[in-house]
Scaffold this motif. Structure first.
Motif, PDB file in Angstrom:
ATOM      1  N   VAL A   1       0.863  -1.188   0.000  1.00 54.60           N
ATOM      2  CA  VAL A   1       0.000   0.000   0.000  1.00 54.60           C
ATOM      3  C   VAL A   1       0.896   1.234   0.000  1.00 54.60           C
ATOM      4  O   VAL A   1       1.640   1.471   0.954  1.00 54.60           O
ATOM      5  CB  VAL A   1      -0.930   0.025   1.231  1.00 54.60           C
ATOM      6  N   ASN A   2       0.817   2.008  -1.078  1.00 55.54           N
ATOM      7  CA  ASN A   2       1.658   3.199  -1.221  1.00 55.54           C
ATOM      8  C   ASN A   2       0.834   4.450  -0.912  1.00 55.54           C
ATOM      9  O   ASN A   2       0.048   4.916  -1.736  1.00 55.54           O
ATOM     10  CB  ASN A   2       2.224   3.273  -2.640  1.00 55.54           C
ATOM     11  N   LEU A   3       1.020   5.001   0.277  1.00 56.47           N
ATOM     12  CA  LEU A   3       0.290   6.205   0.678  1.00 56.47           C
ATOM     13  C   LEU A   3       1.152   7.464   0.553  1.00 56.47           C
ATOM     14  O   LEU A   3       0.855   8.491   1.162  1.00 56.47           O
ATOM     15  CB  LEU A   3      -0.210   6.072   2.125  1.00 56.47           C
ATOM     16  N   GLU A   4       2.200   7.375  -0.241  1.00 60.98           N
ATOM     17  CA  GLU A   4       3.065   8.532  -0.428  1.00 60.98           C
ATOM     18  C   GLU A   4       2.268   9.688  -1.028  1.00 60.98           C
ATOM     19  O   GLU A   4       1.641   9.548  -2.089  1.00 60.98           O
ATOM     20  CB  GLU A   4       4.237   8.179  -1.347  1.00 60.98           C
ATOM     21  N   GLY A   5       2.269  10.819  -0.319  1.00 60.63           N
ATOM     22  CA  GLY A   5       1.539  11.992  -0.795  1.00 60.63           C
ATOM     23  C   GLY A   5       0.047  11.961  -0.517  1.00 60.63           C
ATOM     24  O   GLY A   5      -0.663  12.929  -0.802  1.00 60.63           O
ATOM     25  N   TRP A   6      -0.436  10.862   0.062  1.00 61.76           N
ATOM     26  CA  TRP A   6      -1.875  10.765   0.377  1.00 61.76           C
ATOM     27  C   TRP A   6      -2.204  11.724   1.516  1.00 61.76           C
ATOM     28  O   TRP A   6      -1.416  11.908   2.438  1.00 61.76           O
ATOM     29  CB  TRP A   6      -2.218   9.327   0.769  1.00 61.76           C
ATOM     30  N   HIS A   7      -3.387  12.331   1.463  1.00 62.95           N
ATOM     31  CA  HIS A   7      -3.771  13.307   2.474  1.00 62.95           C
ATOM     32  C   HIS A   7      -5.164  12.982   2.992  1.00 62.95           C
ATOM     33  O   HIS A   7      -6.125  12.975   2.225  1.00 62.95           O
ATOM     34  CB  HIS A   7      -3.761  14.719   1.878  1.00 62.95           C
TER      35      HIS A   7
ATOM     36  N   ASN B   1       3.511   2.202   2.946  1.00 62.24           N
ATOM     37  CA  ASN B   1       4.447   3.314   2.829  1.00 62.24           C
ATOM     38  C   ASN B   1       3.736   4.608   3.226  1.00 62.24           C
ATOM     39  O   ASN B   1       2.813   5.058   2.548  1.00 62.24           O
ATOM     40  CB  ASN B   1       4.958   3.413   1.387  1.00 62.24           C
ATOM     41  N   HIS B   2       4.179   5.218   4.330  1.00 64.35           N
ATOM     42  CA  HIS B   2       3.569   6.457   4.820  1.00 64.35           C
ATOM     43  C   HIS B   2       4.416   7.682   4.490  1.00 64.35           C
ATOM     44  O   HIS B   2       4.101   8.781   4.956  1.00 64.35           O
ATOM     45  CB  HIS B   2       3.385   6.393   6.340  1.00 64.35           C
ATOM     46  N   ASP B   3       5.462   7.530   3.693  1.00 63.29           N
ATOM     47  CA  ASP B   3       6.302   8.682   3.375  1.00 63.29           C
ATOM     48  C   ASP B   3       5.488   9.766   2.680  1.00 63.29           C
ATOM     49  O   ASP B   3       4.849   9.522   1.647  1.00 63.29           O
ATOM     50  CB  ASP B   3       7.450   8.260   2.451  1.00 63.29           C
ATOM     51  N   GLY B   4       5.513  10.955   3.244  1.00 70.22           N
ATOM     52  CA  GLY B   4       4.804  12.076   2.631  1.00 70.22           C
ATOM     53  C   GLY B   4       3.312  12.052   2.840  1.00 70.22           C
ATOM     54  O   GLY B   4       2.609  12.944   2.353  1.00 70.22           O
ATOM     55  N   ALA B   5       2.784  11.040   3.534  1.00 68.75           N
ATOM     56  CA  ALA B   5       1.351  11.002   3.817  1.00 68.75           C
ATOM     57  C   ALA B   5       1.024  12.028   4.895  1.00 68.75           C
ATOM     58  O   ALA B   5       1.824  12.280   5.798  1.00 68.75           O
ATOM     59  CB  ALA B   5       0.929   9.613   4.271  1.00 68.75           C
ATOM     60  N   LYS B   6      -0.143  12.621   4.802  1.00 75.10           N
ATOM     61  CA  LYS B   6      -0.573  13.614   5.774  1.00 75.10           C
ATOM     62  C   LYS B   6      -1.938  13.200   6.319  1.00 75.10           C
ATOM     63  O   LYS B   6      -2.875  13.004   5.544  1.00 75.10           O
ATOM     64  CB  LYS B   6      -0.655  15.004   5.138  1.00 75.10           C
ATOM     65  N   ILE B   7      -2.004  13.070   7.613  1.00 73.43           N
ATOM     66  CA  ILE B   7      -3.256  12.714   8.267  1.00 73.43           C
ATOM     67  C   ILE B   7      -3.589  13.819   9.259  1.00 73.43           C
ATOM     68  O   ILE B   7      -2.781  14.144  10.127  1.00 73.43           O
ATOM     69  CB  ILE B   7      -3.145  11.357   9.000  1.00 73.43           C
TER      70      ILE B   7
END
Length: 646
Positions: A539-545, A575-581
């Protein structure tokens, strides 16, 4: 007719007495009863009366050069001013700063709602709006100078909750404005851009035994206005004055009349000009990434206005509803002299009702400007640089929106930048710092926002800050910017600096950003890949907001679909790199992980280079009794799965 209320300008103005309390309509440069202001000025200059008036108004109503309420600056005419904005009448503001008149700067929405309190005979208004700002009596009580000593704002603690009580000031004279009037004084507003508080103002004066003077464009036959089109009934109106000339009844100071602003016609808006790629557009673009899909949004003056153009350019406009505090809902927000109105609005409601909606938490997001910001996350827009500007609707809006974005350049006064090859270069630094140890006046309270866990970020052309429980944190830096030389050197305080990320490179390229797909999670299915040989779901959440709970629900739906397609439990690497929650959503996100562990995952490992993200994730997972396997590197996460899965 025995009931004929049509009169001359001079006859109407002659009814105003010394020491009267006068309220007037208008918002910034729109819907201003200019003829009435002109008549009042003329009478005072010629006779010296009426004198020592109290002026009450919600927003600024003038061009900042002497028109509108700016006409009322003559010594002796005003004795006291209660206003949401002083910037539109600079000579009156100067008189207040020189202690020549008494003055109060109250939140625009509070004044708007106080008209209703006056109309219904109530002593005032209880509200949380203004707590911990300069309006709070513990921090000044909204007084603008030393000679103003009477308290019109009181602090109360009721059953453990903090409240401010705003004392209502009874009104003697109301200046209102409409388009058409019949001889009985029934007023319609078909050619007005806004309806504002005309009804509440008229009722407040009438029920206090005062008078209501209405400026209109034309007189129509008795009974010709449809009952549902009457905005102010004739029973509330004493005098009807026809504007002597069109210039005194302009829609606003820059537009004589535009039927698209009054809602009489709808016009094409697809051809809106594209913004040039400069600091203003970079700021607007970054702020636009915070827009909540299908949400209700308010945009302030200045840099925030650019969000509307960016949303249009990125084809995102149909997925948000933009509003103004003046009462416009939907459509394309107007700018310049028409600010406050909207082209092709869905509806235009009364200003006090708009603030009911705002104060009750109806706004999903607001983006507002910032003149100064300090170490506590406080923002000042009301009094700075020797200038009394006023808060307008800023306090109502910023305090009650579900999320807040403050937007503006990092410094001002001669700032020049270049955007080249996807990087920001500072060609000339601004003379004035914006990030100070202490703001001159607190218009937005960082402390109060922290107390309520309100999400707040501060967007500039070179970096982004977040207000966390520990204070102001530098979370993003533009490519090409040196943290020490270009940021810290130009701040009076040092923010928390842990592992700031690079601002999205798309912000600095003169091409579409793909904002629509990003905000609507249209590419969510592309973020999930299954490796059948190892039975691992990547699961690639890079850049996900994740801005709202709906974003978390969409992710859960995508993961469930992928797992059900596999037909058995899987291991997952995320992958949580760059993810924003959003901080308020970490518990919802952890609950989603718990659900996946119960039904679909055999085990899961996560990684993020951001120490902040790892900390928040571990806290949320531990709270739900889950093993917080959150690693710093992808290799560590894979190694963990190999050990666990054997």
């Amino acid at each position: 007719m025995a009931n004929n209320k049509i009169t001359t300008l001079e006859q109407a103005i002659a009814l105003i007495r010394d020491n009267d309390v006068v309220t007037t309509s208008g918002f910034v440069q729109s819907c201003i009863p200019e003829a009435l202001h002109m008549g009042l000025e003329k009478r005072f200059v010629e006779t010296g009366h009426p004198k020592n008036l109290t002026l009450i108004m919600t927003a600024g109503a003038g061009d900042s050069k002497g028109l509108g309420t700016g006409r009322l600056h003559h010594d002796g005419l005003l004795g006291r001013v209660i206003a949401g904005n002083f910037g539109r009448m600079p000579k009156v503001a100067q008189a207040a700063q020189e202690n020549k008149i008494l003055g109060y700067n109250l939140p625009q929405g509070v004044i708007s709602q106080l008209y209703r309190a006056c109309a219904s005979g109530q002593p005032g208004l209880f509200s949380k709006v203004g707590l911990y700002t300069y309006v709070d009596p513990r921090f000044g009580g909204a007084k603008v100078n030393d000679v103003t000593t009477e308290d019109i704002v009181k602090y109360h603690n009721i059953q453990g909750e903090e409240w401010l009580f705003y004392i209502a000031t009874k009104i003697d004279v109301a200046f209102i404005r409409g388009t058409s009037a019949d001889p009985s004084g029934n007023i319609s507003m078909e050619k007005e851009a806004l309806v504002l508080d005309n009804l509440a103002q008229a009722m407040a004066a009438r029920n206090n035994g005062g008078i209501v003077i209405a400026q209109v464009e034309r007189i129509v036959e008795q009974g010709s206005i449809h009952p549902k089109d009457v905005e102010v009934p004739g029973i509330l109106v004493d005098c009807v004055v026809v504007a002597p000339e069109p210039e005194l009844h302009r829609m606003n100071y820059g537009v004589l009349y535009n039927p698209a602003l009054s809602g009489e016609v709808r016009v094409p808006v697809e051809g809106m000009a594209k913004m040039p790629l400069d600091e203003r557009k970079v700021i607007a673009r970054r702020a636009a990434f915070e827009l909540p899909p299908n949400g209700v949004v308010n945009l302030g003056v200045g840099a925030p206005e650019g969000i509307s153009a960016v949303a249009n350019e990125e084809k995102f406009t149909p997925y948000i509803t933009l509003t103004t505090e003046a009462g416009a809902i939907g459509g394309v927000l107007a700018s310049g002299s028409s600010f406050g109105g909207a082209t092709n609005a869905d509806s235009i409601i009364q200003q006090n009702q708009q603030f009911d909606f705002y104060d009750g938490g109806g706004l999903d997001m607001t983006c507002l400007g910032m003149a100064e910001c300090d170490v506590q996350g406080n923002v000042n827009t009301s009094k700075f640089g020797g200038r009394l500007n006023g808060c307008g609707g800023f306090i109502n809006i910023s305090q009650n929106a579900r999320s807040v974005v403050f937007a503006g350049t990092f410094t001002n006064g001669g700032l020049k930048i270049a955007i080249e090859d996807g990087q920001v270069k500072i060609l000339q630094e601004g003379r004035n710092k914006k990030f100070l140890n202490f703001v001159e006046q607190i218009t937005f309270s960082g402390k109060f926002a922290q107390k309520r866990k309100q999400p707040v970020i501060y967007v500039t052309e070179r970096c982004v800050f977040r207000l966390g429980q520990a204070g102001m944190e530098l979370i993003e830096v533009a490519p090409g910017i040196d943290i020490e030389k270009d940021i810290l050197r130009h701040m009076d305080f040092k923010p928390i600096v842990e592992e700031p990320e690079l601002m999205d490179k798309r912000l600095f390229l003169d091409e579409p950003m793909g904002l629509l797909a990003e905000l609507l999670n249209l590419n969510m299915h592309e973020r999930v890949q299954y490796d059948p040989d190892r039975n691992i779901l990547f699961v690639n959440l890079e850049g996900w907001h994740a801005r709202t709970k709906k974003d978390v629900d969409e992710l859960r739906k995508t993961l469930v679909q992928a797992c059900e397609k596999v037909g058995k439990r899987v291991a997952s690497v995320v992958n949580h790199d760059g993810a924003k929650i959003a901080e308020a959503l970490y518990d919802d996100y952890a609950e989603m992980i718990q659900y996946m562990m119960q039904h679909y995952y055999s085990t899961t490992a996560r990684y993020a280079t951001s120490a902040f993200a790892r900390l928040k994730m571990k806290e949320a997972l531990t709270k739900r009794g889950l093993q917080p396997h959150v690693f710093e590197r992808k290799e560590a996460a894979h190694a963990f799965l190999e050990v666990v899965e054997g």
